[in-house]
Design a protein around this motif. Sequence first.
Motif, PDB file in Angstrom:
ATOM      1  N   ARG A 128       3.196   5.373  -6.445  1.00 39.50           N
ATOM      2  CA  ARG A 128       2.898   5.170  -7.871  1.00 39.50           C
ATOM      3  C   ARG A 128       1.742   6.043  -8.319  1.00 39.50           C
ATOM      4  NH1 ARG A 128       3.290  -0.309  -6.542  1.00 39.50           N
ATOM      5  NH2 ARG A 128       1.067  -0.591  -6.881  1.00 39.50           N
ATOM      6  N   GLU A 129       0.711   6.167  -7.494  1.00 41.80           N
ATOM      7  CA  GLU A 129      -0.449   6.987  -7.848  1.00 41.80           C
ATOM      8  C   GLU A 129      -0.055   8.450  -8.024  1.00 41.80           C
ATOM      9  OE1 GLU A 129      -3.309   6.067  -4.813  1.00 41.80           O
ATOM     10  OE2 GLU A 129      -3.956   4.239  -5.839  1.00 41.80           O
ATOM     11  N   PRO A 178       0.820  -1.217   0.000  1.00 41.36           N
ATOM     12  CA  PRO A 178       0.000   0.000   0.000  1.00 41.36           C
ATOM     13  C   PRO A 178       0.854   1.267   0.000  1.00 41.36           C
ATOM     14  CG  PRO A 178      -0.089  -1.080   2.140  1.00 41.36           C
ATOM     15  CD  PRO A 178       0.643  -2.007   1.215  1.00 41.36           C
ATOM     16  N   CYS A 190       3.823   1.614  -1.526  1.00 48.10           N
ATOM     17  CA  CYS A 190       4.314   1.780  -2.889  1.00 48.10           C
ATOM     18  C   CYS A 190       3.196   2.253  -3.809  1.00 48.10           C
ATOM     19  CB  CYS A 190       4.903   0.476  -3.401  1.00 48.10           C
ATOM     20  SG  CYS A 190       6.359  -0.025  -2.473  1.00 48.10           S
ATOM     21  N   LYS A 191       2.014   1.753  -3.574  1.00 45.80           N
ATOM     22  CA  LYS A 191       0.864   2.149  -4.394  1.00 45.80           C
ATOM     23  C   LYS A 191       0.613   3.649  -4.295  1.00 45.80           C
ATOM     24  CE  LYS A 191      -4.032   1.339  -5.101  1.00 45.80           C
ATOM     25  NZ  LYS A 191      -5.246   0.767  -4.588  1.00 45.80           N
TER      26      LYS A 191
END
Length: 76
Positions: free
Chosen positions: A13-14, A7, A9-10
């Motif tokens: 990335r977003e 979560p 890293c997400k």
Amino acid sequence: MSILGSPFCKIVREVLVELELPHIFRSCARGSPKRQILFEKTGHFQAPYIEDPNTGVQMFESAEIVEYLKATYASS
């Protein structure tokens, strides 16, 4: 940068996508040799990790990365 599915890293990335920043994503899933590469480079393994070739900044910690990206690349 990062572990697929993490979560933290997400979130990074977003923000990279939101700011339309070109980036290279390197998955470091459990068992990946890329973990050792990151360890050798930084002295420990932690994800997410980002290197900005434009500024030379290297950092861990998703909240700090997001803050940095927005401060550096978000339009006013």
